[in-house]
Design a protein around this motif. Structure first.
Motif, short mmCIF file in Angstrom:
data_model
loop_
_atom_site.label_atom_id
_atom_site.label_comp_id
_atom_site.label_asym_id
_atom_site.label_seq_id
_atom_site.Cartn_x
_atom_site.Cartn_y
_atom_site.Cartn_z
N PRO A 12 0.84 -1.21 0.00
CA PRO A 12 0.00 0.00 0.00
C PRO A 12 0.87 1.26 0.00
CG PRO A 12 -0.58 -1.48 1.81
CD PRO A 12 0.66 -2.03 1.19
N ALA A 13 0.41 2.27 -0.71
CA ALA A 13 1.15 3.56 -0.76
C ALA A 13 0.13 4.66 -0.95
CB ALA A 13 2.12 3.55 -1.94
N ASN A 14 0.42 5.84 -0.48
CA ASN A 14 -0.41 7.04 -0.71
C ASN A 14 -1.89 6.75 -0.93
OD1 ASN A 14 1.92 8.47 -0.59
ND2 ASN A 14 2.24 8.48 -2.82
N GLY A 15 -2.63 6.57 0.12
CA GLY A 15 -4.08 6.41 0.01
C GLY A 15 -4.47 5.14 -0.70
N ASP A 16 -5.08 5.34 -1.87
CA ASP A 16 -5.66 4.22 -2.58
C ASP A 16 -4.69 3.59 -3.57
OD1 ASP A 16 -7.86 2.78 -2.55
OD2 ASP A 16 -8.97 3.92 -4.08
N LYS A 17 -3.40 3.76 -3.35
CA LYS A 17 -2.41 3.32 -4.34
C LYS A 17 -1.62 2.13 -3.82
CE LYS A 17 -2.65 6.89 -7.31
NZ LYS A 17 -2.12 8.19 -7.04
N VAL A 18 -0.95 1.46 -4.75
CA VAL A 18 0.02 0.43 -4.37
C VAL A 18 1.34 0.72 -5.09
CG1 VAL A 18 -1.59 -1.48 -3.90
CG2 VAL A 18 -0.76 -1.11 -6.23
N THR A 19 2.40 0.22 -4.50
CA THR A 19 3.69 0.31 -5.15
C THR A 19 4.37 -1.06 -5.04
OG1 THR A 19 5.70 1.60 -5.32
CG2 THR A 19 4.93 1.15 -3.09
N VAL A 20 5.57 -1.17 -5.62
CA VAL A 20 6.23 -2.48 -5.60
C VAL A 20 7.48 -2.41 -4.72
CG1 VAL A 20 5.45 -3.27 -7.87
CG2 VAL A 20 7.50 -1.85 -7.69
N ASP A 21 8.00 -3.57 -4.36
CA ASP A 21 9.24 -3.61 -3.57
C ASP A 21 10.37 -2.92 -4.34
OD1 ASP A 21 7.87 -5.05 -1.72
OD2 ASP A 21 8.83 -6.98 -2.17
N ASP A 22 11.34 -2.37 -3.58
CA ASP A 22 12.44 -1.63 -4.23
C ASP A 22 13.19 -2.48 -5.25
OD1 ASP A 22 11.85 0.56 -2.81
OD2 ASP A 22 13.50 0.38 -1.36
N ASP A 23 13.50 -3.73 -4.91
CA ASP A 23 14.30 -4.54 -5.84
C ASP A 23 13.53 -4.85 -7.12
OD1 ASP A 23 12.64 -6.26 -4.41
OD2 ASP A 23 14.03 -7.95 -4.53
N VAL A 24 12.20 -4.93 -7.01
CA VAL A 24 11.36 -5.17 -8.19
C VAL A 24 11.45 -3.96 -9.12
CG1 VAL A 24 8.96 -5.39 -8.97
CG2 VAL A 24 9.78 -6.75 -7.03
N ARG A 25 11.40 -2.78 -8.53
CA ARG A 25 11.48 -1.55 -9.33
C ARG A 25 12.90 -1.35 -9.88
NH1 ARG A 25 8.85 3.42 -7.92
NH2 ARG A 25 8.69 2.59 -5.83
N GLU A 26 13.88 -1.60 -9.03
CA GLU A 26 15.26 -1.30 -9.44
C GLU A 26 15.80 -2.25 -10.52
OE1 GLU A 26 17.13 -0.98 -5.64
OE2 GLU A 26 16.04 0.88 -5.23
N ALA A 27 15.14 -3.37 -10.70
CA ALA A 27 15.56 -4.28 -11.79
C ALA A 27 15.17 -3.72 -13.15
CB ALA A 27 14.91 -5.65 -11.58
N ILE A 28 14.30 -2.70 -13.15
CA ILE A 28 13.76 -2.19 -14.43
C ILE A 28 14.39 -0.83 -14.77
CG2 ILE A 28 11.66 -1.62 -15.71
CD1 ILE A 28 10.07 -3.05 -13.49
N THR A 29 14.79 -0.66 -16.02
CA THR A 29 15.24 0.64 -16.52
C THR A 29 14.23 1.10 -17.56
OG1 THR A 29 17.52 -0.07 -16.28
CG2 THR A 29 17.15 1.84 -17.68
#
Ligand SMILES: C[S@@+](CC[C@H](N)C(=O)[O-])C[C@H]1O[C@@H](n2cnc3c(N)ncnc32)[C@H](O)[C@@H]1O
Length: 292
Positions: A198-215
């Motif tokens: 969960p992130a900012n109210g009604d939002k979701v985000t992903v784990d850092d390593d999931v995001r950092e694997a992507i350019t």
């Protein structure tokens, strides 16, 4: 999601035939033909006559933002200021996507790419390169990343890179932020839900390593590609439908050359291989493998 026309059209001027729809802005055949040619020349996007209303509604928003009175003014702006081409392409591109779209691709990617790679991941030289070649707002590369995370647990110390590219700079911005409406995870299979937080109210985000694997990068598939190495897998899904036959055939040829021998190509559900591509073998519904 389709970019819909903003606001109801006020009927101000309409110099087309009486059968033509009443419109806020005059939109002549020449306006349409000129804009369709620009889309084709810059992005390979083939806009048939049937796309007239779509083009009108998507670009009307741009005209309002720029406070222009007509499509003729907009054409003049495009001719005078090449920077506007980026906004033009952003406006006309169709960006519909979702997590785990065409989920059979991710079942296949898991069993034929992620699991074998996880078994080899500790060994010297083990690396994995995946390209999401028209990634839109990012749901596709984030799906690839969570599938890898499930098998590898921690992506941070492993040589895994997912390149995610699109021509549309607006959706790329959203993709890079990595924040999605919580409702967007409705079709995410249970084993992957724990990778969304969960992130900012009604939002979701992903784990850092999931995001950092992507350019994330802007890349027009029609331009020369700046790659040095080959990819283990390429996802080029639901973008070729916007291209004509010769453009598709040429793109598939270039994609094939960019895949490692034995690597995989995933295309969209309504797409097929146009032209002759003897190096690719069918390996399931809309899945192809480059010969070893
Ligand atoms: C319908 S979305 C597909 C998203 C994702 N691949 C999927 O299947 O869910 C098509 C994407 O192709 C992008 N696109 C269109 N023409 C392109 C081009 N010439 N080069 C790169 N991307 C392009 C659009 O901006 C859009 O984001």
């Amino acid at each position: 999601m389709l970019k819909s026309a903003a606001g109801a059209a006020a009927v101000l001027a309409n110099n087309e035939t009486s059968a033509a729809p009443l419109r806020e802005f005059e939109f002549s055949d020449q306006d349409f033909r000129t804009l369709a040619k620009l889309a084709y020349d810059h992005a390979g996007i083939a806009l048939s006559d049937g796309k007239r209303n779509l083009v009108y509604s998507r670009l009307s928003r741009r005209l309002r933002t720029l406070k222009l009175a007509s499509f003729r003014d907009y054409r003049e702006l495009l001719a005078a200021d090449p920077r506007e081409i980026e906004n033009f392409i952003n406006s006309i591109s169709t960006n519909h996507t979702k997590f785990f779209r065409e989920d059979h691709h991710f079942d296949h990617f898991r069993s034929r790419v992620a699991v074998p790679f996880a078994q080899a991941a500790g060994k010297a030289g083990a690396r994995l390169r995946v390209w999401s070649a028209a990634c839109s707002s990012g749901e596709e590369p984030y799906t690839i990343s969570v599938v890898l995370k499930r098998e590898l647990r921690n992506l941070a110390n492993i040589d895994v890179k997912i390149l995610a590219t699109d021509i549309d700079t607006e959706v790329l911005g959203k993709a890079a932020r990595g924040e999605f409406a919580a409702a967007a995870t409705a079709d995410v299979p249970k084993p992957y839900l724990s990778f969304f937080k969960p992130a900012n109210g009604d939002k979701v985000t992903v784990d850092d390593d999931v995001r950092e694997a992507i350019t994330f990068r802007r890349l027009n598939l029609m331009d020369p590609w700046p790659f040095r190495g080959l990819f283990d897998a390429i996802f080029c899904r639901n973008v070729m439908i916007y291209f004509d036959g010769p453009t598709k055939a040429n793109l598939i040829e270039r994609l094939t050359k960019q895949i490692k021998p034995g690597g995989w190509l995933y295309i969209g559900h309504s797409e097929s291989l146009i032209g002759s591509h003897p190096e690719l073998r069918s390996a399931g519904r809309t899945i192809y493998r480059r010969g070893e």
